[in-house]
Design a protein around this motif. Structure first.
Motif, PDB file in Angstrom:
ATOM      1  N   MET A  42       0.816  -1.218   0.000  1.00  0.00           N
ATOM      2  CA  MET A  42       0.000   0.000   0.000  1.00  0.00           C
ATOM      3  C   MET A  42       0.846   1.262   0.000  1.00  0.00           C
ATOM      4  O   MET A  42       0.310   2.365   0.024  1.00  0.00           O
ATOM      5  CB  MET A  42      -0.921   0.005   1.225  1.00  0.00           C
ATOM      6  CG  MET A  42      -2.088  -0.948   1.066  1.00  0.00           C
ATOM      7  SD  MET A  42      -3.263  -0.819   2.412  1.00  0.00           S
ATOM      8  CE  MET A  42      -2.360  -1.586   3.716  1.00  0.00           C
ATOM      9  N   GLY A  43       2.161   1.094   0.022  1.00  0.00           N
ATOM     10  CA  GLY A  43       3.017   2.265  -0.072  1.00  0.00           C
ATOM     11  C   GLY A  43       3.383   2.890   1.259  1.00  0.00           C
ATOM     12  O   GLY A  43       3.662   4.088   1.338  1.00  0.00           O
ATOM     13  N   LYS A  50       3.800  -8.950  -8.634  1.00  0.00           N
ATOM     14  CA  LYS A  50       4.574  -8.104  -7.727  1.00  0.00           C
ATOM     15  C   LYS A  50       5.553  -7.196  -8.462  1.00  0.00           C
ATOM     16  O   LYS A  50       6.034  -6.218  -7.885  1.00  0.00           O
ATOM     17  CB  LYS A  50       5.353  -8.977  -6.733  1.00  0.00           C
ATOM     18  CG  LYS A  50       4.504  -9.550  -5.621  1.00  0.00           C
ATOM     19  CD  LYS A  50       5.419 -10.240  -4.639  1.00  0.00           C
ATOM     20  CE  LYS A  50       4.671 -10.866  -3.504  1.00  0.00           C
ATOM     21  NZ  LYS A  50       5.610 -11.602  -2.634  1.00  0.00           N
ATOM     22  N   ASN A  74       3.836  -3.708  -8.974  1.00  0.00           N
ATOM     23  CA  ASN A  74       3.901  -2.682  -7.924  1.00  0.00           C
ATOM     24  C   ASN A  74       5.275  -2.619  -7.244  1.00  0.00           C
ATOM     25  O   ASN A  74       5.413  -2.077  -6.153  1.00  0.00           O
ATOM     26  CB  ASN A  74       2.763  -2.847  -6.899  1.00  0.00           C
ATOM     27  CG  ASN A  74       2.881  -4.124  -6.073  1.00  0.00           C
ATOM     28  OD1 ASN A  74       3.838  -4.882  -6.220  1.00  0.00           O
ATOM     29  ND2 ASN A  74       1.928  -4.351  -5.203  1.00  0.00           N
ATOM     30  N   LEU A  92       7.060  -4.694  -5.709  1.00  0.00           N
ATOM     31  CA  LEU A  92       7.446  -5.497  -4.547  1.00  0.00           C
ATOM     32  C   LEU A  92       8.566  -6.440  -4.974  1.00  0.00           C
ATOM     33  O   LEU A  92       9.347  -6.907  -4.158  1.00  0.00           O
ATOM     34  CB  LEU A  92       6.253  -6.274  -3.994  1.00  0.00           C
ATOM     35  CG  LEU A  92       5.259  -5.457  -3.166  1.00  0.00           C
ATOM     36  CD1 LEU A  92       4.051  -6.286  -2.782  1.00  0.00           C
ATOM     37  CD2 LEU A  92       5.920  -4.887  -1.917  1.00  0.00           C
ATOM     38  N   HIS A 152       6.963   3.792  -3.208  1.00  0.00           N
ATOM     39  CA  HIS A 152       5.811   3.970  -2.319  1.00  0.00           C
ATOM     40  C   HIS A 152       4.713   4.808  -2.968  1.00  0.00           C
ATOM     41  O   HIS A 152       3.536   4.615  -2.706  1.00  0.00           O
ATOM     42  CB  HIS A 152       6.236   4.545  -0.965  1.00  0.00           C
ATOM     43  CG  HIS A 152       6.842   5.903  -1.035  1.00  0.00           C
ATOM     44  ND1 HIS A 152       8.176   6.116  -1.262  1.00  0.00           N
ATOM     45  CD2 HIS A 152       6.283   7.120  -0.920  1.00  0.00           C
ATOM     46  CE1 HIS A 152       8.415   7.421  -1.262  1.00  0.00           C
ATOM     47  NE2 HIS A 152       7.291   8.040  -1.069  1.00  0.00           N
ATOM     48  N   ARG A 168       2.802   2.517  -5.364  1.00  0.00           N
ATOM     49  CA  ARG A 168       1.939   1.571  -4.655  1.00  0.00           C
ATOM     50  C   ARG A 168       0.676   2.222  -4.120  1.00  0.00           C
ATOM     51  O   ARG A 168      -0.341   1.560  -3.950  1.00  0.00           O
ATOM     52  CB  ARG A 168       2.717   0.918  -3.511  1.00  0.00           C
ATOM     53  CG  ARG A 168       3.802  -0.002  -4.031  1.00  0.00           C
ATOM     54  CD  ARG A 168       4.673  -0.503  -2.911  1.00  0.00           C
ATOM     55  NE  ARG A 168       5.881  -1.124  -3.433  1.00  0.00           N
ATOM     56  CZ  ARG A 168       6.998  -1.252  -2.732  1.00  0.00           C
ATOM     57  NH1 ARG A 168       7.057  -0.798  -1.494  1.00  0.00           N
ATOM     58  NH2 ARG A 168       8.049  -1.822  -3.269  1.00  0.00           N
ATOM     59  N   ARG A 169       0.743   3.512  -3.835  1.00  0.00           N
ATOM     60  CA  ARG A 169      -0.466   4.185  -3.362  1.00  0.00           C
ATOM     61  C   ARG A 169      -1.459   4.370  -4.502  1.00  0.00           C
ATOM     62  O   ARG A 169      -2.628   4.661  -4.270  1.00  0.00           O
ATOM     63  CB  ARG A 169      -0.102   5.542  -2.745  1.00  0.00           C
ATOM     64  CG  ARG A 169       0.626   5.371  -1.425  1.00  0.00           C
ATOM     65  CD  ARG A 169       1.219   6.643  -0.881  1.00  0.00           C
ATOM     66  NE  ARG A 169       2.172   6.314   0.189  1.00  0.00           N
ATOM     67  CZ  ARG A 169       2.861   7.218   0.872  1.00  0.00           C
ATOM     68  NH1 ARG A 169       2.717   8.498   0.614  1.00  0.00           N
ATOM     69  NH2 ARG A 169       3.698   6.838   1.806  1.00  0.00           N
ATOM     70  N   VAL A 195      -1.830   1.961  -6.838  1.00  0.00           N
ATOM     71  CA  VAL A 195      -2.165   0.631  -7.333  1.00  0.00           C
ATOM     72  C   VAL A 195      -2.705  -0.202  -6.167  1.00  0.00           C
ATOM     73  O   VAL A 195      -1.980  -0.482  -5.229  1.00  0.00           O
ATOM     74  CB  VAL A 195      -0.908  -0.052  -7.920  1.00  0.00           C
ATOM     75  CG1 VAL A 195      -1.212  -1.481  -8.336  1.00  0.00           C
ATOM     76  CG2 VAL A 195      -0.372   0.740  -9.104  1.00  0.00           C
ATOM     77  N   TYR A 220      -3.837  -3.350  -3.972  1.00  0.00           N
ATOM     78  CA  TYR A 220      -3.174  -4.653  -3.877  1.00  0.00           C
ATOM     79  C   TYR A 220      -3.924  -5.517  -2.869  1.00  0.00           C
ATOM     80  O   TYR A 220      -4.109  -5.123  -1.725  1.00  0.00           O
ATOM     81  CB  TYR A 220      -1.726  -4.428  -3.440  1.00  0.00           C
ATOM     82  CG  TYR A 220      -0.847  -5.661  -3.408  1.00  0.00           C
ATOM     83  CD1 TYR A 220      -0.819  -6.555  -4.472  1.00  0.00           C
ATOM     84  CD2 TYR A 220      -0.035  -5.915  -2.307  1.00  0.00           C
ATOM     85  CE1 TYR A 220       0.006  -7.669  -4.433  1.00  0.00           C
ATOM     86  CE2 TYR A 220       0.803  -7.020  -2.272  1.00  0.00           C
ATOM     87  CZ  TYR A 220       0.811  -7.894  -3.335  1.00  0.00           C
ATOM     88  OH  TYR A 220       1.630  -8.988  -3.302  1.00  0.00           O
ATOM     89  N   ILE A 228      -4.070  -9.516  -1.332  1.00  0.00           N
ATOM     90  CA  ILE A 228      -3.425 -10.834  -1.337  1.00  0.00           C
ATOM     91  C   ILE A 228      -4.315 -11.853  -0.647  1.00  0.00           C
ATOM     92  O   ILE A 228      -5.267 -11.493   0.038  1.00  0.00           O
ATOM     93  CB  ILE A 228      -2.042 -10.790  -0.656  1.00  0.00           C
ATOM     94  CG1 ILE A 228      -2.149 -10.261   0.767  1.00  0.00           C
ATOM     95  CG2 ILE A 228      -1.090  -9.962  -1.479  1.00  0.00           C
ATOM     96  CD1 ILE A 228      -0.819 -10.238   1.497  1.00  0.00           C
ATOM     97  N   THR A 233      -6.164   3.387   5.434  1.00  0.00           N
ATOM     98  CA  THR A 233      -4.697   3.406   5.382  1.00  0.00           C
ATOM     99  C   THR A 233      -4.130   4.309   4.280  1.00  0.00           C
ATOM    100  O   THR A 233      -3.376   5.241   4.559  1.00  0.00           O
ATOM    101  CB  THR A 233      -4.137   1.977   5.191  1.00  0.00           C
ATOM    102  OG1 THR A 233      -4.639   1.157   6.237  1.00  0.00           O
ATOM    103  CG2 THR A 233      -2.614   1.983   5.242  1.00  0.00           C
ATOM    104  N   VAL A 234      -4.486   4.030   3.046  1.00  0.00           N
ATOM    105  CA  VAL A 234      -3.878   4.803   1.956  1.00  0.00           C
ATOM    106  C   VAL A 234      -4.352   6.265   1.946  1.00  0.00           C
ATOM    107  O   VAL A 234      -3.528   7.171   1.818  1.00  0.00           O
ATOM    108  CB  VAL A 234      -4.080   4.119   0.591  1.00  0.00           C
ATOM    109  CG1 VAL A 234      -3.465   4.952  -0.530  1.00  0.00           C
ATOM    110  CG2 VAL A 234      -3.454   2.724   0.599  1.00  0.00           C
ATOM    111  N   LEU A 251      -2.203   7.987   4.285  1.00  0.00           N
ATOM    112  CA  LEU A 251      -0.850   8.193   3.750  1.00  0.00           C
ATOM    113  C   LEU A 251      -0.839   9.358   2.776  1.00  0.00           C
ATOM    114  O   LEU A 251       0.141  10.081   2.647  1.00  0.00           O
ATOM    115  CB  LEU A 251      -0.365   6.924   3.038  1.00  0.00           C
ATOM    116  CG  LEU A 251      -0.021   5.730   3.924  1.00  0.00           C
ATOM    117  CD1 LEU A 251       0.233   4.495   3.075  1.00  0.00           C
ATOM    118  CD2 LEU A 251       1.196   6.044   4.776  1.00  0.00           C
ATOM    119  N   ARG A 292     -10.161  -1.830   1.429  1.00  0.00           N
ATOM    120  CA  ARG A 292      -8.921  -1.128   1.748  1.00  0.00           C
ATOM    121  C   ARG A 292      -8.127  -0.845   0.481  1.00  0.00           C
ATOM    122  O   ARG A 292      -7.566   0.235   0.312  1.00  0.00           O
ATOM    123  CB  ARG A 292      -8.094  -1.966   2.730  1.00  0.00           C
ATOM    124  CG  ARG A 292      -6.837  -1.282   3.194  1.00  0.00           C
ATOM    125  CD  ARG A 292      -6.150  -2.041   4.301  1.00  0.00           C
ATOM    126  NE  ARG A 292      -5.552  -3.285   3.831  1.00  0.00           N
ATOM    127  CZ  ARG A 292      -4.711  -4.021   4.551  1.00  0.00           C
ATOM    128  NH1 ARG A 292      -4.386  -3.632   5.772  1.00  0.00           N
ATOM    129  NH2 ARG A 292      -4.207  -5.136   4.080  1.00  0.00           N
TER     130      ARG A 292
END
Ligand SMILES: Nc1ncnc2c1ncn2[C@@H]1O[C@H](COP(=O)(O)OP(=O)(O)O)[C@@H](O)[C@H]1O
Ligand SMILES: [Mg+2]
Lengths: 252, 362
Positions: free
Chosen positions: A146-147, B47, B50, B52, B73, B76-77, B79, B81, B83, B100-101, B104, B149
């Motif tokens: 999520m960064g 992965k 993004n 990883l 980072h 990734r915000r 995209v 993700y 799992i 969360t995002v 951020l 999320r």
């Protein structure tokens, strides 16, 4: 007949003890001042050990590096009893205290502090390291995905999740430090150890027992205090197992 | 929207490349499913998108931008993700997890609160879930919270790695339906990884079948893959029942419909018998102009006209956009062996088992 006499002696001794506590609480050598000294060196050593071990073990645990270091620290911690650490540290700390006037805040403080610091380091380090390594890899991957930056990942995700393990390490260490600080009297420091060492030296049984009781009580209070702190600090989703158990299950 | 060009990943110590020279294009708003046996490089491929996992060589662009030019980072915000194990934060409530995002990204509190409420509704969680902790939720609810999320900051791209692999088959089926339903509303570009070919067929606009080493054996819409498997590997991977699997992908509207044994109200009993003979059935449908009013048994015929017949309503009926699978199901469970097809309320023809079989054999 014998038993009754013994009981009489015991009651008399307890009475004397109470009287001792009543008469020896104030002044520079009273047990109140000794409590302050005992807490001061214990607290300082604990905080210093946390300041070093938490970030170091946190980061090493996060990166997965330093596994060998962690194992070594664990083994040293296991192999050496606390008295051994103090004995090992003594010559060094006395020398250090003499040669660096900066640390010399009061007689015997520095060697006691350093010995306790060395005692506290391994258990805090290993618990923190193990706690962070134990964080679910999927949670970490999701967080990264999520960064979240690496630093925030440690502070906001791994540390809180590992907090029960970390805090347990700190609690156990704190009790050990408080109990061991007694040995400071051997190198001229104050604290409860004074009553025991001096009591032994002048054959004052009352003072000796009073000192031992004070150490025991403070250790127990430390245990209770840190347990309460754990309940307060560990985040709800992790700590409140019991509360969660009574939440009615909700279907999909 | 997403483009992989000759992407290779060699893990240090790996016997060969985990992914070798993989090229793949994902158009905006489409669901592409990567499917293949375990260890074929699906997760590695995902992965790399993004970051990883960093590609050893090759180029990946998202919305035209080379991903290596964007700080990891930040990429990734943008995209989403998801799992398999979801990885919800156990120490945060569902609302905090979803936030969360946006947090951020420094969104304002009220905006975050609104968005969390919106997402909880969107993924069909009860509003009471907001302040629950992850371990108080069932597997299906956690999975939805994970999707919420990932969607929180409205990323144009979503990466999903076997997201429904850990829930039981019934919940999985429901989550798949919900994802398709969600996709109709949010129009994301989704790369979805699974090892389950049925899931791939159900969800994918296009499916990439991967072989060990990230080799793309076939990349096409599922209907095409089922009709024309590119090679023996694909055929083997699709397994048996290829025909049955295709049924769910072809809409009734793509099959030529037949008139069926239908006669107009004004017809005579002789016309009706001739019509039934032609179709080899012992019943007939009754039309009033263009409208289908019902059906009757041959034995209901009495006299010369149909006027006295009281038509029975059709219980078995399929709509034009239903799948052949639904149509076949209707046909084999109805007594008439034929399903009338409706477009909205309008009768447009009938479909039979033979008609379906002819279509599959094409
Ligand atoms: N971090 C890693 N280090 C070394 N090898 C890896 C790593 N991740 C995956 N691999 C290897 O790469 C190959 C592809 O793995 P993966 O992408 O996880 O496959 P899939 O998701 O299709 O099951 C496997 O052979 C796996 O062992
Ligand atoms: Mg995988």
């Amino acid at each position: 007949m014998d038993g009754q006499a013994n009981r009489g002696l015991l009651m008399e001794f307890l009475g004397d003890l109470l009287q001792w506590f009543g008469e020896n609480w104030s002044g520079e050598t009273g047990w109140l001042a000794r409590t302050g000294e005992h807490l001061r060196v214990s607290g300082a050593a604990l905080i210093a050990a946390m300041a070093v071990a938490l970030p170091l073990a946190g980061w090493l645990g996060h990166t997965g590096r330093g596994g060998l270091l962690a194992v070594s620290v664990i083994n040293i911690g296991r192999a050496l009893p606390s008295f051994g650490i103090i004995a090992l540290a003594l010559p060094f700390t006395i020398w250090l205290a003499r040669s660096t006037p900066l640390i010399d805040s009061g007689l015997g403080f520095a060697p006691t502090f350093i010995a306790l610091f060395l005692l506290a380091l391994p258990p805090i380090f290993t618990n923190t390291y193990a706690g962070i390594r134990g964080v679910d890899a999927d949670v970490v991957e999701a967080a990264r995905g999520m960064g979240i930056t690496e630093r925030r990942l440690v502070l906001d995700v791994e540390m809180p999740i590992a907090s029960p393990v970390i805090l347990t390490g700190i609690r156990v260490t704190a009790v050990q430090v408080v109990a061991t600080a007694t040995l400071g009297a051997l190198v001229g420091y104050g604290g409860y150890g004074r009553f025991i060492v001096d009591g032994l030296a002048i054959q004052d049984r009352l003072q000796l027992v009073a000192g031992a009781i004070l150490v025991a009580v403070l250790s127990i209070l430390t245990e209770i205090g840190f347990s309460a702190l754990e309940r307060f600090v560990v985040p709800a989703g992790i700590s409140r197992r019991r509360r969660a158990d009574v939440v009615p299950p909700v279907a999909v | 929207m997403i483009r992989l060009e000759n992407v290779t990943k060699v893990f240090p110590g790996g016997s060969g490349p985990a992914v070798h020279q993989l090229s793949l294009d994902v158009a905006e708003g489409e669901i592409v499913v990567l499917v293949g046996p375990s260890g074929c490089g699906k997760t590695t491929t995902l992965k790399m998108i993004n970051r990883l996992v960093e590609p050893t060589s090759g180029r990946i662009t998202v919305a035209g931008e080379d991903i290596m030019a964007i700080p990891a980072h930040e990429l990734r915000r943008r995209v989403g993700y998801v799992i398999q194990q979801i990885g919800l934060f156990p120490h945060r409530t569902i609302a905090e997890n979803i936030a969360t995002v946006p947090r951020l990204l420094g969104w304002e509190r009220t905006r975050i609160d609104d968005r969390v409420g919106e997402l909880i509704r969107l993924v069909d969680l009860e509003p009471g879930m907001r302040n629950r902790y992850p371990r108080e939720l069932s597997g299906g609810q956690r999975q939805r919270a994970g999707v919420a999320r990932a969607l929180a900051a409205d990323p144009p791209v979503m990466l999903m790695d076997e997201p429904f692999g850990a829930v039981d088959p019934i919940v999985r089926g429901r989550l798949q339906d919900e994802l398709l339903d969600l996709q109709r509303r949010v129009h994301k570009t989704i790369v979805f990884v699974t090892h389950d070919i049925d899931e791939a067929i159900k969800l994918g606009d296009r499916v990439a079948i991967l072989n060990i080493g990230g080799i793309v054996e076939q990349y096409a819409p599922p209907a095409v893959i089922l009709r024309d498997p590119a090679n023996a590997f694909v055929k083997a991977f699709l397994g048996s029942h290829r025909g049955i699997k295709r049924l769910s992908l072809i809409p009734v509207g793509e099959v030529p419909l037949e008139d069926g044994p239908m006669v107009d109200r004004s017809a005579t009993a002789r016309d009706a018998r001739a019509c039934m003979d032609r179709y080899g059935v012992d019943w007939f449908g009754i039309l009033d102009g263009k409208e289908l009013v019902g059906w009757a048994w041959a034995s209901d015929l009495d006299g010369d006209s149909l006027a006295h017949i009281d038509p029975k309503p059709f219980e078995a009926r399929v709509s034009l956009d239903a799948s052949l699978r639904e149509a076949l199901d209707t046909i084999i469970t109805s007594r008439t062996r034929v399903a009338p097809v409706f477009d909205g309320g309008r009768f447009v023809g009938t479909i039979t088992a033979e008609g379906i079989s002819r279509e599959l054999a094409k």
